[in-house]
Structures are given as structure tokens and as C-alpha cells.
Design an enzyme around this catalytic site. Structure first.
Site, PDB file in Angstrom:
ATOM      1  N   HIS A  19     -16.656  -8.294  -0.519  1.00  9.58           N
ATOM      2  CA  HIS A  19     -15.286  -8.069  -0.484  1.00  9.58           C
ATOM      3  C   HIS A  19     -14.514  -9.142  -1.536  1.00  9.58           C
ATOM      4  CE1 HIS A  19     -14.726  -5.095   2.307  1.00  9.58           C
ATOM      5  NE2 HIS A  19     -15.590  -5.578   3.212  1.00  9.58           N
ATOM      6  N   ASP A  45      -9.336  -8.203  -6.279  1.00 11.74           N
ATOM      7  CA  ASP A  45      -9.243  -6.643  -6.526  1.00 11.74           C
ATOM      8  C   ASP A  45      -8.084  -6.219  -7.597  1.00 11.74           C
ATOM      9  OD1 ASP A  45     -10.986  -6.324  -4.300  1.00 11.74           O
ATOM     10  OD2 ASP A  45      -9.565  -5.435  -2.808  1.00 11.74           O
TER      11      ASP A  45
END
Length: 355
Positions: free
Chosen positions: A133, A163
Site C-alpha cells: 500500500h 498514491d
């Protein structure tokens, strides 16, 4: 949508979480026609199933459900790809290939296609097939090690660095660069955006500083712009709110002291690192003696680089932000407006996502 700098550009986005929806939002904001492809029963990031209007990331585009594992679904997906300028997907390496929509199949069908892929580890390398992640990728990039206060663990930076910054914005840049190159070559290509690559790239300047002896990479919170300097930090006000101080240059630092009512002659020199704790205490005591509203008013119209730390719900009420319409209301949801601004082809007002 027919307005905006990307009017006429067709994009198909295969639904994932993370950076993919942000890339698609940016392209759609500026006029690209984007179709979001969900798996059957796909769940939006916000709100109940099927509620795209409540999810700011899915604004300005329509969603369709396609079962890529069925022959009919694959045929429908390939029809979208055949008519697209840009494809966006964010699955683990190999997944799109197994579904029949990988680069080889897509480019054979549409040789002018820009095939944008965004993953954490990238399409190659020993970790490429592994799970992870945002925090893992930012850690591996080296950038996480720079974030945090002295003597404290690295600070988790939400998804802004990984991200969104290292992944989504790098892919947005990549697919548009490839789209520009297509005007010369007439050919599409694959854009491999890895969050670990992008998060490392964001720290380029600090890699340079460290190798020139201008940045201590072994300690957080001791450098000029990582909360180490007392004139580049956040301080609590008397009402429990916060002010951000960013007075780096001498003339701005002098203006800061003036606004705070501090006597420069009675304080350590701005760059006397040995006495930074004294300077921090003085600035902290001054700011801590008054409420945030007082300092916001005192700093207004000055170059003191003294700014209130606003909550998200407060952003739209700030006079400067309101004048620039930094925030817009879309179907009852306040959200950041499209950026950047264009002089001839401004982004149209955002619309809620739709099925």
C-alpha cells in the site's frame, strides 16, 4: 463534455482503488470523455453501491459495469478500447493480460492507444508482483524517511506523497506526454507509472541536498524545511488552533518578527542553529499568547509568511480561496476545483459522477 483543454480525448478507465480514479478525474476535469469500467457490483470509494454522485473522485464521468470474465463483457470492453485514446488500469502486473485487455491485445486492436498503468512497485523488478500500500511504496522510495519531527517515527503522509503525487500525477503527466508524442509518431505506447518511482522523484531536490552536505538524512526534524528551523514550523495559538510559519528569507523573517512583536536584537540570529531552541521558544510564546483569528488579522496583507492552518471545511471560507474559487460545490458536495487554470480553455464546472 465538450469543453476544456482535453475536449475530444477519449479515455477508458478500468476501475481500481488508489491512484487510477484520481488520474481519470484530472483528465475528465479538463474535458476528456472518460468511461469508468466497474466490475459487477463494484463498490465506489464513498457512499453506498451505485452512488457515484457522493464520490468526488468520480466526478465528470459515467460508470458502466462490465464482467470482463465473460465473453460478452470482454467484447464490450474491447469495443471501448478500440475507440479510446487513453486506457488507465491499476491492477497488479499480469492481471490485465489474463483478462484479455493487456497491452499486447489492446495495442493490436488500437495501435494509437496510450496504455497507462499505475502500480506500487511497477511492472518489473523483484517486488512487482507483491502486495503493498501507499505507505510501503513511500518507505521503499526513501521519501518517508525524510518526513517527521526530531526524535519521532516517520510521519504517515496520507496518500498525498504516494498514491496521488508519486502515482496518479506521474501517470497523468506520462499519458499526456505520450499523447503529445503520438502526434509525431502516430503510434501509441505503454506508460509504466510506479508509485515507488514517483515518490522518489518527488524528493529529487533533497537527494541533491544530502549529497552536498546540506541535509542530514540520518535525522528528521533538524533541517531547514522539515520542522527543524523555528522559522519554518507550526505553532499552537491560545485557542488551541495553529499557525504555519514559513519565513525563510531574511526580509520575510524580519517581517515575521515585526508582526509577532519580537525584537530581533534581543533574539539569537536567524541561522544560529545552536540557539534555535531559544528562538523557537520565543516564537512559540508569542503565537501562543493570542488566538488564531488575531494572528490571521495581524498577518493579513504582509510578507510575514504567517498563515492559519485551515481545516478542510474552512478552506472555502478563506477570502483568497473564495476569490479564486479553490473549492466548488457539486451536487451538495464541496470539493477542490479542477486545477491548473487555463486562459483559453478553462475546465468546465464539475458534474457529479453518473451511471
Amino acid at each position: 463534455m465538450s469543453e476544456g483543454a482535453l475536449a475530444g480525448v477519449r479515455v477508458v478507465e478500468f476501475g481500481t482503488i488508489g491512484p487510477g480514479p484520481f488520474v481519470a478525474m484530472m483528465l475528465a476535469d479538463h474535458g476528456a470523455e472518460v468511461v469508468h469500467v466497474d466490475r459487477p457490483g463494484g463498490v465506489p470509494a464513498v457512499g453506498p453501491i451505485g452512488d457515484r454522485a457522493a464520490d468526488a473522485l468520480h466526478r465528470n464521468r459515467r460508470s458502466v459495469e462490465i464482467d470482463l470474465k465473460s465473453p460478452e463483457g470482454l467484447t464490450a470492453a474491447l469495443a471501448l478500447i478500440a475507440d479510446a485514446d487513453i486506457l488507465i488500469e491499476g491492477n497488479r502486473p499480469g492481471v490485465a493480460e489474463r483478462l484479455g485487455i493487456g497491452p499486447e491485445d489492446a495495442l493490436a486492436l488500437n495501435p494509437r492507444l496510450i496504455y497507462g498503468r499505475v502500480t506500487g512497485w511497477g511492472q518489473t523488478g523483484p517486488k512487482s508482483a507483491l502486495a503493498g500500500h501507499d505507505l510501503n511504496f513511500v518507505a521503499a522510495s526513501g521519501t518517508l524517511s525524510t518526513l517527521g519531527r526530531a526524535g519521532q517515527p516517520p510521519t504517515v503522509p496520507l496518500a498525498y506523497v504516494g498514491d496521488l503525487g508519486g502515482g496518479a500525477m506521474m501517470l497523468a503527466f506520462g499519458v499526456l506526454a505520450a499523447l503529445h508524442e503520438r502526434h509525431t509518431s502516430g503510434r501509441g505506447q505503454v506508460v509504466d507509472a510506479a508509485i515507488v518511482d514517483g515518490a522518489a522523484l518527488l524528493a529529487t531536490a533533497f537527494h541533491g541536498f544530502a549529497q552536498r552536505g546540506l541535509w542530514d538524512e540520518n535525522r528528521r526534524g533538524v533541517n531547514l524545511v522539515d520542522s527543524g528551523a523555528p522559522f519554518y514550523d507550526c505553532y499552537e495559538t491560545s485557542d488551541g488552533e495553529w499557525m504555519a510559519v514559513g519565513a525563510l528569507e531574511p526580509k520575510f523573517y524580519a517581517e515575521l518578527l515585526r508582526v509577532l512583536g519580537l525584537d530581533a536584537d534581543a533574539l539569537p540570529g536567524q541561522h544560529d542553529r545552536a540557539r534555535w531552541p531559544e528562538l523557537r521558544a520565543a516564537i512559540g510564546a508569542a503565537i501562543g499568547s493570542r488566538p488564531r483569528a488575531y494572528w490571521a488579522d495581524a498577518a493579513r496583507g504582509t510578507d510575514a509568511c504567517l498563515e492559519p492552518v485551515l481545516r478542510m471545511s474552512e478552506v472555502r471560507h478563506d477570502a483568497h480561496n473564495a476569490a479564486r474559487q479553490v473549492m466548488v460545490e457539486v451536487d451538495g458536495i464541496w470539493q477542490p476545483a479542477p486545477a491548473p487554470r487555463f486562459s483559453r480553455t478553462p475546465a468546465p464546472p464539475p458534474e457529479p459522477g453518473r451511471r
